[in-house]
Design an enzyme around this catalytic site. Structure first.
Site, PDB file in Angstrom:
ATOM      1  N   ASP A 190      -5.494  -2.713  -9.704  1.00 27.60           N
ATOM      2  CA  ASP A 190      -5.947  -2.839  -8.325  1.00 27.60           C
ATOM      3  C   ASP A 190      -5.861  -1.511  -7.582  1.00 27.60           C
ATOM      4  O   ASP A 190      -6.793  -1.112  -6.874  1.00 27.60           O
ATOM      5  CB  ASP A 190      -5.141  -3.920  -7.606  1.00 27.60           C
ATOM      6  CG  ASP A 190      -3.638  -3.823  -7.846  1.00 27.60           C
ATOM      7  OD1 ASP A 190      -3.197  -3.054  -8.719  1.00 27.60           O
ATOM      8  OD2 ASP A 190      -2.884  -4.551  -7.164  1.00 27.60           O
ATOM      9  N   TYR A 191      -4.766  -0.811  -7.771  1.00 34.14           N
ATOM     10  CA  TYR A 191      -4.554   0.488  -7.115  1.00 34.14           C
ATOM     11  C   TYR A 191      -5.600   1.496  -7.569  1.00 34.14           C
ATOM     12  O   TYR A 191      -6.230   2.186  -6.746  1.00 34.14           O
ATOM     13  CB  TYR A 191      -3.146   0.976  -7.445  1.00 34.14           C
ATOM     14  CG  TYR A 191      -2.855   2.398  -7.050  1.00 34.14           C
ATOM     15  CD1 TYR A 191      -2.531   2.725  -5.750  1.00 34.14           C
ATOM     16  CD2 TYR A 191      -2.876   3.417  -8.014  1.00 34.14           C
ATOM     17  CE1 TYR A 191      -2.243   4.046  -5.404  1.00 34.14           C
ATOM     18  CE2 TYR A 191      -2.591   4.727  -7.668  1.00 34.14           C
ATOM     19  CZ  TYR A 191      -2.272   5.037  -6.364  1.00 34.14           C
ATOM     20  OH  TYR A 191      -1.987   6.343  -6.028  1.00 34.14           O
ATOM     21  N   THR A 192      -5.824   1.593  -8.874  1.00 36.44           N
ATOM     22  CA  THR A 192      -6.759   2.581  -9.403  1.00 36.44           C
ATOM     23  C   THR A 192      -8.189   2.271  -8.975  1.00 36.44           C
ATOM     24  O   THR A 192      -8.959   3.174  -8.623  1.00 36.44           O
ATOM     25  CB  THR A 192      -6.662   2.642 -10.928  1.00 36.44           C
ATOM     26  OG1 THR A 192      -5.315   2.934 -11.299  1.00 36.44           O
ATOM     27  CG2 THR A 192      -7.565   3.729 -11.489  1.00 36.44           C
ATOM     28  N   LYS A 228      -8.607   3.350  -5.353  1.00 34.45           N
ATOM     29  CA  LYS A 228      -8.658   4.803  -5.209  1.00 34.45           C
ATOM     30  C   LYS A 228      -9.954   5.378  -5.788  1.00 34.45           C
ATOM     31  O   LYS A 228     -10.471   6.386  -5.293  1.00 34.45           O
ATOM     32  CB  LYS A 228      -7.450   5.436  -5.896  1.00 34.45           C
ATOM     33  CG  LYS A 228      -6.123   5.162  -5.190  1.00 34.45           C
ATOM     34  CD  LYS A 228      -6.070   5.765  -3.808  1.00 34.45           C
ATOM     35  CE  LYS A 228      -4.681   5.657  -3.204  1.00 34.45           C
ATOM     36  NZ  LYS A 228      -4.596   6.259  -1.854  1.00 34.45           N
TER      37      LYS A 228
END
Length: 258
Positions: free
Chosen positions: A163-165, A168
């Site tokens: 989710d983070y990647t 970003k």
């Protein structure tokens, strides 16, 4: 009309999530160069006010959840009123509820879309709110610097921060498309992408063995510090980067190439 690049000590800078970890390092880096800095915080009021107190009236702490458009607009207006001039520079650093511990993250067969949506709200909606709130003042001045904080996991997805990647990666796309759209107004948009940092609140859950392994695999033989990444944000805001926009600079000691 585009005007000459402002030196750092004439800039008014908003750092989101600017009270702790990497954000605090970025706030201090700009303040150390004489810039006037707004330390945006969500819940870390005590840390934000303590940081601001280190620099007298050149640094102020203001609360705003970057996902709240009205709160962000109020923050930008308050900053301009306090310093007597519009915001010139924004650093989109705020991170929404995330811990860098690969062992604790949901794998591909477990993660739900809600996890992605939450990260998009912080990494896309937040920067969008701040950029749009500050854009008019930047355009009127003919000068603006937007610096987004990304990750080297685009090129080196070795941990399941799905989710983070993804969020970003979307922020990198926004960086490049906004650079083209805002360039005629004298506004540059760039990204600095670090790897694991030693150590922030977000990376505190990372096992020591992971830090050691990454350090050993890095050409500089050390894990990057928040202060080293903060230096790169100064570059993109400085007159030295006046001809640079739409770029992503990886700051991880040489671990990831390109």
């Amino acid at each position: 009309m585009t005007r000459p690049a402002l030196p750092l000590d004439e800039q008014i800078v908003v750092v989101t999530g600017g009270a702790r970890g990497l954000g605090a390092a970025i706030s201090r880096a700009f303040a150390g160069q004489g810039a006037r800095v707004v330390v945006d915080f969500h819940s870390s009021q005590e840390a934000a006010e303590a940081l601001a107190a280190e620099y007298d009236d050149r640094v102020i702490a203001l609360q705003a959840d970057v996902r709240d458009r009205a709160a962000v607009e109020a923050l930008v207006a308050t900053a301009a009123s306090h310093f007597g001039s519009p915001v010139t520079t924004v650093v989109n650093n705020a991170l929404v509820d995330f811990a860098f511990n690969g062992d604790a993250r949901a794998k591909a067969d477990e993660i739900g879309y809600g996890d992605f949506a939450a990260q998009f709200e912080g990494s896309i909606e937040g920067p969008l709110n701040l950029i749009q709130a500050a854009r008019a003042g930047m355009a009127e001045a003919g000068f603006g610097r937007i610096i987004n904080v990304g990750t080297n996991l685009f090129q080196h997805p070795v941990v399941p921060y799905h989710d983070y990647t993804a969020a970003k990666a979307a922020l990198l796309s926004l960086t490049r498309t906004f650079a083209d759209d805002l360039g005629p107004s004298g506004i540059t948009v760039n990204m600095v992408s670090g790897g694991l940092l030693r150590t922030t609140d977000a990376s505190a859950a990372t096992p020591e063995a992971v830090f050691d392994a990454i350090g050993a695999a890095t050409p500089l033989r050390a894990v990057t510090t928040p202060e080293q990444l903060a230096d790169a944000t100064l570059f993109f805001a400085s007159p030295w980067a006046r001809g640079v926009t739409g770029q992503n600079l990886i700051v991880d000691g040489g671990l990831v190439k390109g």
